[in-house]
Motif scaffolding. Sequence first.
Motif, short mmCIF file in Angstrom:
data_model
loop_
_atom_site.label_atom_id
_atom_site.label_comp_id
_atom_site.label_asym_id
_atom_site.label_seq_id
_atom_site.Cartn_x
_atom_site.Cartn_y
_atom_site.Cartn_z
N TYR A 1 -2.36 -2.65 11.38
CA TYR A 1 -1.37 -2.95 10.35
C TYR A 1 -2.07 -3.52 9.12
O TYR A 1 -3.00 -4.32 9.25
N ALA A 2 -1.61 -3.09 7.96
CA ALA A 2 -2.13 -3.65 6.72
C ALA A 2 -0.97 -3.92 5.79
O ALA A 2 0.01 -3.16 5.76
N ALA A 3 -1.07 -5.00 5.05
CA ALA A 3 -0.02 -5.34 4.09
C ALA A 3 -0.68 -5.73 2.77
O ALA A 3 -1.72 -6.38 2.74
N GLN A 4 -0.03 -5.33 1.72
CA GLN A 4 -0.49 -5.71 0.38
C GLN A 4 0.66 -6.43 -0.32
O GLN A 4 1.77 -5.89 -0.40
N VAL A 5 0.38 -7.64 -0.77
CA VAL A 5 1.39 -8.46 -1.43
C VAL A 5 1.07 -8.52 -2.91
O VAL A 5 -0.03 -8.91 -3.31
N ARG A 6 2.05 -8.14 -3.71
CA ARG A 6 1.91 -8.23 -5.17
C ARG A 6 3.14 -8.94 -5.69
O ARG A 6 4.22 -8.35 -5.78
N GLY A 7 2.99 -10.23 -5.96
CA GLY A 7 4.13 -11.03 -6.38
C GLY A 7 5.12 -11.12 -5.24
O GLY A 7 4.80 -11.62 -4.17
N THR A 8 6.32 -10.62 -5.47
CA THR A 8 7.35 -10.64 -4.42
C THR A 8 7.42 -9.31 -3.67
O THR A 8 8.25 -9.16 -2.77
N GLU A 9 6.59 -8.40 -4.03
CA GLU A 9 6.63 -7.06 -3.41
C GLU A 9 5.59 -6.98 -2.29
O GLU A 9 4.42 -7.30 -2.48
N VAL A 10 6.07 -6.55 -1.13
CA VAL A 10 5.18 -6.40 0.03
C VAL A 10 5.20 -4.93 0.46
O VAL A 10 6.25 -4.37 0.75
N SER A 11 4.02 -4.34 0.52
CA SER A 11 3.89 -2.97 1.01
C SER A 11 3.21 -3.02 2.37
O SER A 11 2.14 -3.62 2.51
N SER A 12 3.82 -2.40 3.38
CA SER A 12 3.30 -2.45 4.74
C SER A 12 2.90 -1.06 5.19
O SER A 12 3.58 -0.07 4.88
N TYR A 13 1.81 -1.01 5.96
CA TYR A 13 1.29 0.27 6.44
C TYR A 13 0.89 0.14 7.90
O TYR A 13 0.37 -0.91 8.33
N TRP A 14 1.13 1.21 8.66
CA TRP A 14 0.83 1.23 10.09
C TRP A 14 -0.04 2.43 10.43
O TRP A 14 0.10 3.50 9.83
N GLY A 15 -0.88 2.25 11.43
CA GLY A 15 -1.60 3.37 12.00
C GLY A 15 -0.75 4.05 13.05
O GLY A 15 0.37 3.62 13.36
N GLN A 16 -1.29 5.11 13.63
CA GLN A 16 -0.54 5.90 14.60
C GLN A 16 -0.65 5.33 16.01
O GLN A 16 0.09 5.72 16.90
N GLY A 17 -1.60 4.40 16.20
CA GLY A 17 -1.75 3.74 17.50
C GLY A 17 -2.85 4.35 18.35
O GLY A 17 -3.16 5.54 18.24
N THR A 18 -3.42 3.52 19.19
CA THR A 18 -4.43 3.98 20.15
C THR A 18 -4.11 3.35 21.50
O THR A 18 -3.82 2.16 21.59
#
Length: 118
Positions: free
Chosen positions: A95-112
């Motif tokens: 999981y990765a998240a990028q926070v810019r001010g009040t905006e949060v973008s979240s990203y997931w991998g497909q899993g292992t």
Amino acid sequence: QVQLVESGGGLVQAGGSLRLSCVVSGRIFRPSHMAWFRQAPGKQRELVAVFNRGRADYADSVKDRFTISRDSAKRTVTLQVNSLKPEDTAVYYCYAAQVRGTEVSSYWGQGTQVTVSS
């Protein structure tokens, strides 16, 4: 487009070790948070380890057995899993998240998949 690709899962006997890796690609600059979650059959996804601002935190169930590390230059996050137990069997997600001010973008991998035999 941002992609997270995990690798390193497999079948291992109890007491064994694995090294899970996650490579981040695409238009994301220095994710604010990077973490590993896992989801066992019939259970909710749970946080295993998180790397945030140079600090690593772990779920109680994996403390002293799992180690999360991050290489910003290589855009990878790794989870070293030692002393595995059958209850560690699950699909592990990056999981990765990028926070810019009040905006949060979240990203997931497909899993292992990690499977621990007793």
